[in-house]
Design an enzyme around this catalytic site. Structure first.
Site, mmCIF file in Angstrom:
data_model
loop_
_atom_site.group_PDB
_atom_site.id
_atom_site.type_symbol
_atom_site.label_atom_id
_atom_site.label_comp_id
_atom_site.label_asym_id
_atom_site.label_seq_id
_atom_site.Cartn_x
_atom_site.Cartn_y
_atom_site.Cartn_z
ATOM 1 N N HIS A 37 0.833 -1.203 0.000
ATOM 2 C CA HIS A 37 0.000 0.000 0.000
ATOM 3 C C HIS A 37 0.869 1.254 0.000
ATOM 4 C CE1 HIS A 37 0.417 1.841 4.058
ATOM 5 N NE2 HIS A 37 0.778 0.633 4.429
ATOM 6 N N CYS A 38 0.285 2.346 -0.513
ATOM 7 C CA CYS A 38 0.855 3.680 -0.339
ATOM 8 C C CYS A 38 -0.252 4.513 0.297
ATOM 9 C CB CYS A 38 1.381 4.249 -1.660
ATOM 10 S SG CYS A 38 0.218 4.181 -3.030
ATOM 11 N N ASN A 39 -0.416 5.759 -0.078
ATOM 12 C CA ASN A 39 -1.508 6.540 0.507
ATOM 13 C C ASN A 39 -2.850 6.163 -0.131
ATOM 14 O OD1 ASN A 39 1.078 8.296 0.758
ATOM 15 N ND2 ASN A 39 -0.287 9.055 2.345
ATOM 16 N N SER B 244 2.338 2.197 -4.878
ATOM 17 C CA SER B 244 2.165 0.763 -4.595
ATOM 18 C C SER B 244 1.838 0.000 -5.883
ATOM 19 C CB SER B 244 1.068 0.550 -3.553
ATOM 20 O OG SER B 244 -0.125 1.204 -3.921
#
Length: 203
Positions: A150-152, A158
């Protein structure tokens, strides 16, 4: 009471609000679509400067808990899903690869984390991270684990890591890897720099 035919006759195109839509293409080109007085469409390319100070996304307060299942052992999501214990348990997540900037890991006692603070900028060298990210995914897979990347927003960083993993680990072409990841999570959109780097990436 007006009849429908009177309504239609009294209708004037001039009373319609002019529509103006901003569009960002997959390649990152920014376009403005306008509908003119006669209903014709005009499309113009936006200059980068017009975007300065403008927010690219409408802020959305609802949680994004949609999880893209790219492989049984490889999931793609936003930080919302990574912070939601119910979602993590439902997908049997054991490992989390956090490639966001400034996003904390909430469950260090229950999950194995790897954190790389990557900036979502076109000139960030995303391919330089693929080796250690792939090693983390493979390590989890060997233990029959499930990795959530995940990223934001689960849209650019991601996504690029997961596409790169499929290219590096499974030998997929960029087009195949991109389409498989997009099928798993339709909202993906790597930034233009990441897109080009992955297109020319030769593992």
């Amino acid at each position: 009471m007006h009849s429908l035919s009177q309504e239609i006759q009294g209708f004037s195109k001039g009373r319609l609000k002019k529509q103006c839509t901003r569009v960002t293409t997959v390649m990152g080109r920014r376009l403005m679509e306008r509908r003119g007085d006669a209903g014709e469409e005009q499309v113009e390319e936006l200059e980068e400067e017009e975007e300065e100070g403008a927010c690219g996304f409408v802020e959305d307060k609802s949680l994004d808990l949609q999880v893209g299942v790219v492989r049984p052992f490889l999931l793609l999501a936003s930080q919302d899903a990574a912070h939601d214990i119910d979602t993590l348990q439902r997908y049997k997540v054991s490992h989390v690869l956090n490639v966001a900037y400034g996003v904390s890991n909430l469950f260090p006692d229950q999950l194995v984390y790897k954190t790389l603070q990557i900036l979502d900028l076109p000139d960030t060298d995303i391919t330089s991270y693929l080796g250690e990210c792939s090693a983390f995914v493979d390590g989890a897979r060997e233990k029959d684990g499930v990795v959530m990347v995940h990223c934001n927003a689960g849209v650019s960083r991601s996504t690029s890591i997961v596409i790169g993993y499929l290219m590096l680990g499974e030998g997929l072409s960029f087009d195949d890897a991109y389409s498989q990841v997009k099928m798993a999570r339709p909202s993906i959109r790597p930034n233009p720099g990441f897109y080009q780097q992955l297109q020319s990436y030769k593992p």
